[in-house]
Design a protein around this motif. Structure first.
Motif, mmCIF file in Angstrom:
data_model
loop_
_atom_site.group_PDB
_atom_site.id
_atom_site.type_symbol
_atom_site.label_atom_id
_atom_site.label_comp_id
_atom_site.label_asym_id
_atom_site.label_seq_id
_atom_site.Cartn_x
_atom_site.Cartn_y
_atom_site.Cartn_z
ATOM 1 N N ALA A 67 0.819 -1.214 0.000
ATOM 2 C CA ALA A 67 0.000 0.000 0.000
ATOM 3 C C ALA A 67 0.847 1.257 0.000
ATOM 4 N N GLU A 68 1.988 1.234 0.703
ATOM 5 C CA GLU A 68 2.792 2.452 0.781
ATOM 6 C C GLU A 68 3.515 2.767 -0.517
ATOM 7 N N ASP A 69 3.499 1.843 -1.487
ATOM 8 C CA ASP A 69 4.131 2.143 -2.776
ATOM 9 C C ASP A 69 3.370 3.222 -3.545
ATOM 10 N N HIS A 70 2.132 3.481 -3.119
ATOM 11 C CA HIS A 70 1.357 4.519 -3.809
ATOM 12 C C HIS A 70 1.955 5.910 -3.602
ATOM 13 N N ASN A 111 8.835 14.625 2.571
ATOM 14 C CA ASN A 111 9.774 13.619 2.063
ATOM 15 C C ASN A 111 9.277 13.095 0.733
ATOM 16 N N LEU A 112 10.230 12.699 -0.076
ATOM 17 C CA LEU A 112 9.898 12.044 -1.337
ATOM 18 C C LEU A 112 10.486 10.638 -1.300
ATOM 19 N N TYR A 113 9.624 9.650 -1.528
ATOM 20 C CA TYR A 113 10.039 8.244 -1.495
ATOM 21 C C TYR A 113 10.205 7.727 -2.913
ATOM 22 N N ILE A 114 11.255 6.967 -3.123
ATOM 23 C CA ILE A 114 11.602 6.490 -4.466
ATOM 24 C C ILE A 114 11.555 4.968 -4.472
ATOM 25 N N ARG A 115 10.984 4.417 -5.529
ATOM 26 C CA ARG A 115 10.979 2.971 -5.766
ATOM 27 C C ARG A 115 11.789 2.688 -7.028
ATOM 28 N N GLY A 120 5.282 0.676 7.517
ATOM 29 C CA GLY A 120 5.146 -0.073 6.284
ATOM 30 C C GLY A 120 4.470 -1.416 6.514
ATOM 31 N N THR A 121 3.983 -2.015 5.441
ATOM 32 C CA THR A 121 3.298 -3.311 5.478
ATOM 33 C C THR A 121 3.997 -4.352 4.621
ATOM 34 N N ALA A 122 5.211 -4.061 4.199
ATOM 35 C CA ALA A 122 5.896 -4.977 3.280
ATOM 36 C C ALA A 122 6.478 -6.187 3.981
ATOM 37 N N GLY A 123 6.307 -6.289 5.318
ATOM 38 C CA GLY A 123 6.821 -7.443 6.043
ATOM 39 C C GLY A 123 8.203 -7.247 6.594
#
Length: 987
Positions: free
Chosen positions: A10-13, A52-56, A261-264
């Protein structure tokens, strides 16, 4: 979009997508080394802002997925970083052209791009360019991270300008209709002036602005735009975009509630609503941006306005996810979006510990049709499903999908099956089926899991390892199958598994080494302790003739020398602990020692153990292996394992080793809790000499009377009373040490017979003079066996003499106690059968000879050995004196002593007395010789010689006393003679 991104959460959005790719020929290891440094910049704090800006980052991304960037902006590639190697200035134009071609692939959505050039030096490298960075080498690039941060800030500037441009557009211009690729053909010919169309455009744009706000760090603005988009899109039944708006609303709410986060795994993200506050966020109160301004930009992050209204609660998040997924399910081409939404919802439910609802989402994801998938995509899909089931605690379900993925790796449709990948995935399924390749885990308790599935999985591992070309792994897995699943296999399965194991071990024998797989996984050894099953282990003492003994007094001296105290409770406590495991007896260095095992064959066929020996520690030990052949399903069968300790000290019996079906196993007793043992530690003393005893007489067939001593050997002989027999004893040193001391003693066993003289006699001086006795030499000892027992009929003689008024004292033939004797019958004839039977009994003498000897290093430590020789002698009577009487002589001081002598042997005897002629007695013949004696003589001693033997005359004392009723007469009366069987001579 045909390929889902199963790693999305979800946080990848709120992230922006940056693609990092090589240009030209770049070494793979160098590229991923630079890629790792680039991806370390995953979060950048924007200067002059509290956001903040998050990058994938992705190093591979399909361009067709980029077409869905308007639907969900986190799918749009907004940045490109290219890595290239350029060795000279001539290569630079070509490298530059390749970089521009790469930009054209994502050119429609790119905000900015960078090119990292390694290896180029000179005039070109000295040029100052914002989009290109030159480095001499991959090792000399210290500011890569800094350039990436600058690159991310440039992306943020473009992102913020687009957000402001879309959010503040209040002109009367038409709002463009955003659409997904498969919708473009459906909107051809639509009425763009209709109210329905305009609402659809407004709703989609609101949803798009919400995505931009979420990426730009404006979480509260994003929530407001998502709510507005949901209302607009619901009114026009635009279900696909309504689902996207609901998913965006859920994502924004998840980011607020779960900042970690929820990515585990920890993503390292900080709560975006609490940046720069100077105070920590409480559990029930988190900081986020405040009220919106006209342009949507707010620097106030301390306000709580709109939080309760716009942000979804944990329960509402799941409900909105369900609604969003149901809308996605209405569109066949949105299968990838639907599947990814299910994955995101599952990760959120895993955080909330709502595993049953998570399993429903996953079950729905299984049945989502994505069209024709390649085998690689199927493997990836099943693997991700396995990981998600594992995340929610459904381990067996996780193992099921992991195993499906493994079988997919070797599907028949694949030209080159991936057996290594199949084997790796099968190994990962083991925990889900309660399997561990360490056999120690199976000895801790009862069996866990489904045995049938476990057996099948192990067979699949065996087959996969064989197809990999690694028979050693096949042997290890088959050994594990036999060791852990033996009780669960049928008789036919046992035969098949053992046959397969023998076939594999013929190519690669099994051992106890640890197998290391290419990925670093180590397979522990599997000892076959159930082939055969050992029930008990017992250490055996040495034979009686080889047991060592400690000299008395030495043990106490040693204890007193270790401590100045007479008693120490600490020392005694330590010795008590050792005694719980230490054996009381001792072994000797250089002698063969034995350990007895009670074994059982559980197989339905004959079990052959090629080698079986002891495992020891503490001293140097030479194990002598044995070979066994146990019948099918045999009962407890004793097996004796032997070995020779080569040094002195305390030896510990750790276990045993076997070789069965080509597999060598080291079975330790510590790992076999069901094995009964009385102790495993025994003391080994220094070596002692060994004597072997042999005699000139045959071994005895009669066991000696109950005695505390255990005999090393025994002999038997039959003698007549008075006979002497020589016993020759040969002592041979069969050990490796010199015989230095020798002592011989004897002890007569329990007997009620009175023995005259020495029973056993010898001369040890000659034997001792030959010491020390070297190994292989022998010494001889002669022992004289002489028997002298009382076989006379004492009661009859006493009666005869008492009748004559004679008092008899000191007669060895009589009872030692005075007794009143009953009258004897006068009619008994000499030489009759009854008389012969009365005196023809055999008496037994038994004695034990002990040979105490020592030498070598054991003698220095105060130890010795002894041999015990039992001597059993059956003594038969030779002659009996059946009757004694007296006659008066011519002189008053003399009388005649009449003796009835009976020969009880089967031989002819010659009896001689002093001053008399010899008397010959035939077998069973009785005669009466006469002997003169002085009246009133204190004692009378006579001796007689027998043919072939020497017999001792019985000592007697006779004293004449006058009768108490009548006066003594010098001449016997006629009645006196008649009573004694004589006819009186006329006067």
């Amino acid at each position: 979009m045909s390929i889902p991104d199963y790693m999305q959460c979800a946080e990848d959005h709120q992230t922006v997508l940056v693609v990092v790719q090589p240009v030209g020929i770049v070494p793979e290891d160098e590229f991923f080394r630079i890629y790792k440094r680039i991806t370390s910049v995953a979060q950048v704090s924007i200067r002059d802002s509290q956001r903040n800006l998050y990058i994938r980052y992705r190093h591979h991304y399909l361009p067709e997925n980029n077409e869905w960037g308007d639907f969900q902006t986190h799918r749009k590639v907004v940045g490109l970083i290219s890595v290239t190697t350029c060795g000279s200035a001539k290569e630079w134009p070509q490298t530059s052209d390749r970089f521009h071609c790469q930009k054209d692939v994502f050119g429609a959505t790119l905000y900015d791009s960078r090119l990292l050039v390694f290896g180029l030096q000179g005039e070109i490298a000295e040029q100052q360019r914002t989009d290109v960075a030159f480095y001499p080498s991959y090792d000399d690039c210290p500011d890569v991270e800094k350039r990436v941060e600058d690159f991310v800030e440039s992306i943020f500037i473009v992102l913020e300008s687009k957000r402001l441009d879309r959010a503040t557009d209040k002109s009367g211009d038409k709002i463009p209709l955003l659409c997904v690729p498969f919708e473009k053909k459906d909107f051809v010919g639509l009425d763009t002036d209709s109210r329905h169309y305009k609402k659809c455009c407004q709703g989609r744009m609101r949803k798009h602005v919400g995505d931009l706000c979420l990426q730009a760090g404006m979480l509260q603005d994003a929530l407001v735009h998502y709510h507005m988009a949901v209302e607009l899109l619901r009114s026009v039944n635009d279900f696909l975009w309504l689902g996207a708006a609901l998913e965006g609303l859920c994502s924004a709410s998840v980011i607020f509630h779960y900042p970690g986060g929820t990515a585990g795994k920890a993503s390292g993200r900080e709560p975006s609503l609490a940046r720069g506050q100077g105070q920590a966020a409480d559990t029930g109160k988190r900081h986020r941006p405040g009220a919106l301004t006209a342009n949507g930009i707010s620097a106030d992050t301390s306000s709580e306005i709109g939080r309760a209204k716009n942000c979804l609660g944990p329960e509402d998040i799941i409900e909105k996810y369900k609604e969003s997924i149901s809308y996605y399910g209405k569109y066949k081409n949105a299968g990838v979006i639907e599947l990814e939404a299910c994955v995101k919802a599952v990760r959120v439910l895993a955080i909330q510990k709502r595993v049953m609802e998570a399993s429903e989402f996953l079950q729905n994801a299984v049945y989502i049709n994505l069209g024709q998938l390649s085998e690689e995509e199927k493997i990836q899909r099943y693997s991700i499903l396995s990981e998600l089931y594992h995340l929610i605690g459904f381990h067996r379900k996780s193992a099921f999908f992991k195993r499906v993925a493994a079988m997919q790796c070797v599907a028949p449709t694949i030209p080159e099956p991936g057996w290594r990948a199949c084997y790796k995935l099968l190994l990962e399924t083991l925990p889900g089926y309660s399997l561990c390749l360490d056999p120690k885990d199976f000895s801790k308790g009862s069996h866990r899991g489904w045995a049938a599935v476990q057996v099948r999985l192990l067979h699949e591992l065996v087959y996969a390892s064989r197809r990999m070309g690694n028979p050693g792994l096949s042997v290890r897995h088959l050994s594990f199958l036999l060791q852990t699943m033996l009780d669960l296999l049928s008789d036919q399965e046992k035969k098949e598994v053992t046959q397969s194991l023998e076939n594999y071990t013929s190519k690669c024998p099994g051992g106890m080494e640890v197998l290391t797989l290419p990925d670093g996984l180590k397979l522990p050894p599997v000892p076959l302790s159930k082939l055969p099953i050992v029930r008990s282990v017992k250490l055996l003492d040495l034979p009686v003739s080889l047991r060592p003994h400690k000299q008395k007094g030495l043990l106490e001296n040693n204890l007193s020398s270790k401590s100045p105290f007479i008693y120490s409770p600490i020392i005694m406590h330590t010795r008590g602990e050792e005694r719980t495991k230490k054996i009381e007896f001792r072994w000797v260095q250089g002698d063969v020692c034995e350990v007895q095992l009670m074994v059982y064959n559980p197989m339905p066929f004959e079990l052959r153990v090629e080698h079986m020996g002891l495992l020891t520690s503490g001293v140097e030990f030479e194990a002598l292996p044995a070979a066994l052949s146990l019948p099918a399903e045999s009962g407890l069968y004793p097996v004796t394992l032997v070995g020779v300790p080569r040094t002195a000290g305390n030896i510990n019996i750790n276990g045993y080793h076997t070789s069965v079906f080509g597999v060598t196993s080291d079975c330790l007793l510590d790992g076999l809790p069901s094995v009964r043992t009385s102790g495993c530690v025994v003391e080994v003393i220094p070596s002692l000499p060994r004597l072997q005893l042999s005699t000139s007489l045959p071994r005895s067939a009669h066991p000696l009377r109950p005695s505390k001593e255990e005999l090393s050997s025994s002999v038997s002989v039959q003698l007549f009373n008075g006979e002497t027999q020589q016993l020759t004893i040969t002592l041979e040193n069969i050990g490796s040490e010199d015989l230095e001391t020798l002592e011989v003693t004897s002890k007569t066993c329990n007997t009620k017979e009175k023995l005259f003289g020495e029973f056993l006699s010898w001369d040890l001086e000659e034997a001792v003079s030959q010491l020390p006795l070297k190994p292989g030499q022998s010494v001889t000892l002669t022992v004289n066996v002489k028997v002298r027992l009382d076989f006379s009929g004492g009661e009859n003689l006493l009666q005869d003499l008492n009748d004559d008024g004679i008092s008899v004292t000191g007669l060895p033939i009589s009872s030692p106690l005075r007794q009143v004797l009953k009258p004897r019958a006068e009619t008994k004839a000499l030489g009759s059968e009854s008389s012969k039977t009365d005196y023809n009994h055999v008496k037994t003498l038994e004695a034990v000879m002990t040979f105490k000897y020592s030498g070598g290093a054991g003698k220095v430590e105060g130890y010795y050995r002894h041999l015990s020789l039992g001597v059993h002698v059956d003594v038969e009577p030779s002659v009996f004196f059946t009757r004694v009487s007296t006659l008066p002589a011519t002189r008053t001081r003399q009388c005649h002593l009449l003796l009835d002598v009976f020969n009880s042997t089967e031989h002819e005897l010659m009896v001689s007395a002093n001053n008399n002629q010899d008397l010959v007695l035939h077998p069973s013949e009785c005669q009466r010789p006469a002997a003169g004696s002085s009246r009133g003589e204190p004692s009378l001693y006579r001796s007689m010689s027998l043919v072939g033997w020497r017999s001792r005359w019985l000592s007697s004392t006779f004293t004449r006393y006058p009768s108490r009723t009548r006066k003594p007469c010098a001449t016997p009366t006629p009645n006196y003679w008649r009573r004694r069987g004589f006819t009186p001579r006329p006067p």
